[in-house]
Design a protein around this motif. Structure first.
Motif, mmCIF file in Angstrom:
data_model
loop_
_atom_site.group_PDB
_atom_site.id
_atom_site.type_symbol
_atom_site.label_atom_id
_atom_site.label_comp_id
_atom_site.label_asym_id
_atom_site.label_seq_id
_atom_site.Cartn_x
_atom_site.Cartn_y
_atom_site.Cartn_z
ATOM 1 N N UNK A 257 -32.729 -25.520 -17.008
ATOM 2 C CA UNK A 257 -33.940 -24.322 -17.062
ATOM 3 C C UNK A 257 -35.172 -24.245 -16.231
ATOM 4 N N UNK A 258 -34.925 -26.145 -15.837
ATOM 5 C CA UNK A 258 -37.087 -26.456 -15.742
ATOM 6 C C UNK A 258 -36.774 -25.706 -13.755
ATOM 7 N N UNK A 259 -34.945 -25.100 -13.952
ATOM 8 C CA UNK A 259 -36.338 -25.189 -11.629
ATOM 9 C C UNK A 259 -34.921 -24.368 -12.002
ATOM 10 N N UNK A 260 -34.594 -23.263 -11.007
ATOM 11 C CA UNK A 260 -33.003 -22.648 -10.039
ATOM 12 C C UNK A 260 -32.945 -24.084 -9.236
ATOM 13 N N UNK A 261 -31.345 -23.900 -9.517
ATOM 14 C CA UNK A 261 -30.517 -24.900 -8.823
ATOM 15 C C UNK A 261 -29.628 -24.296 -7.722
ATOM 16 N N UNK A 262 -29.112 -24.996 -7.158
ATOM 17 C CA UNK A 262 -28.017 -24.222 -6.333
ATOM 18 C C UNK A 262 -26.646 -24.962 -7.153
ATOM 19 N N UNK A 263 -26.053 -24.241 -7.214
ATOM 20 C CA UNK A 263 -24.660 -24.546 -8.267
ATOM 21 C C UNK A 263 -23.944 -26.339 -7.509
#
Length: 295
Positions: free
Chosen positions: A33-39
């Protein structure tokens, strides 16, 4: 034993094999949840966190083990760390348009390393891992086999907000506790491991999972040890970082914004310093006192 966020060590007595099962859920959620990451990047970060916990399980001293991955195509940086007492942190940085096709593990520029730090002895060891396929598991297997002469098999799984892994390593040429050499033991364990599904690795209670795979191998399962996310940032570490940069760069940042803000990359905690705080940092080498604001 069904607790989430734990490492479970076991031995297959008959086969002369040791192993570990790692599962992450709450810690994985906090780190993601600290950063949006691609799957594809999120999965690689999960696998690296699981691997760091597996490998740190063998530490016999106070310290940490970290995994560093750089320049894997659109994945610019990945870092996963586990301490000797089971605290995890991690991050990943990638291009905004990163996709499955653009993350290339076996690229010519890819760098993968395992770093061990002994905090008591202030010592650091780093081993480089060859990446010759699109699988982190295979890269780590090759590292243990070639660098450590330790035959190893690793399986990872991720899904439904969890990530998990199972590792087995051959520790004896004989049949472990038996008096007769079992030449087929390692091959047999590998064949059984190949039947494992991702769903089983993620969801089955650990004891049931091991019995399902290795019920004829005399399983000795140790009590699980908890794992959790914890960031090591602090006002003292921020002060030390600023001293390493020097007063000129810190003063320039302060003048530009009126307040200097340092954001931790691992937990997004913000530390704000005014002119008085900075004067304290650079006038005394002692740890940063209380006025620094944490958010």
């Amino acid at each position: 034993m069904t607790s989430a966020d734990a490492i479970h060590a076991f031995q297959l007595q008959r086969a002369g094999v040791r192993g570990q099962v790692v599962r992450l859920e709450s810690a994985w959620h906090e780190i993601r949840q600290q950063a949006e990451l691609p799957p594809v990047v999120a999965r690689l970060l999960g696998e690296s966190l699981v691997a760091s916990a597996m490998f740190a399980g063998a530490l016999k001293f106070e310290g940490s083990l970290s995994i560093h991955l750089r320049h894997a195509g659109a994945l610019r940086l990945l870092f996963a760390e586990c301490t000797h007492d089971g605290f995890l942190r991690g991050l990943a940085r990638c291009d905004a348009d990163a996709s499955d096709a653009s993350v290339v593990l076996a690229g010519t520029d890819t760098q993968l390393a395992i770093t061990i730090e002994n905090s008591r002895a202030d010592a650091r060891y780093q081993g480089l891992v060859a990446v010759e396929s699109a699988s982190l598991a295979q890269a780590f297997e090759g590292y243990f086999g070639q660098s450590e002469q330790l035959p190893t098999r690793i399986v990872f799984a991720a899904g439904n907000g969890r990530c998990a892994g199972l590792m087995v390593q051959q520790i004896a040429a004989s049949g472990g506790s038996g008096s007769t050499i079992d030449e087929d033991a390692w091959g047999r364990v590998g064949h059984l491991l190949a039947t494992l599904t991702e769903g089983e690795l993620l969801d089955l209670p650990v004891e049931q999972l091991l019995v399902r795979l290795f019920h004829e191998e005399e399983i000795l399962l140790q009590q699980g040890r908890p794992l959790a996310f914890r960031c090591s940032c602090s006002p003292q570490r921020v002060a030390a970082m600023l001293r390493s940069l020097g007063p000129s760069e810190a003063d320039e940042a302060l003048r530009a914004e009126g307040v200097l803000t340092v954001t931790c990359e691992f937990c997004n905690r913000r530390y704000q310093l005014d002119a008085i705080d900075l004067a304290t940092v650079f006038s005394d080498s002692s740890p940063m006192p209380g006025p620094m604001t944490e958010q």
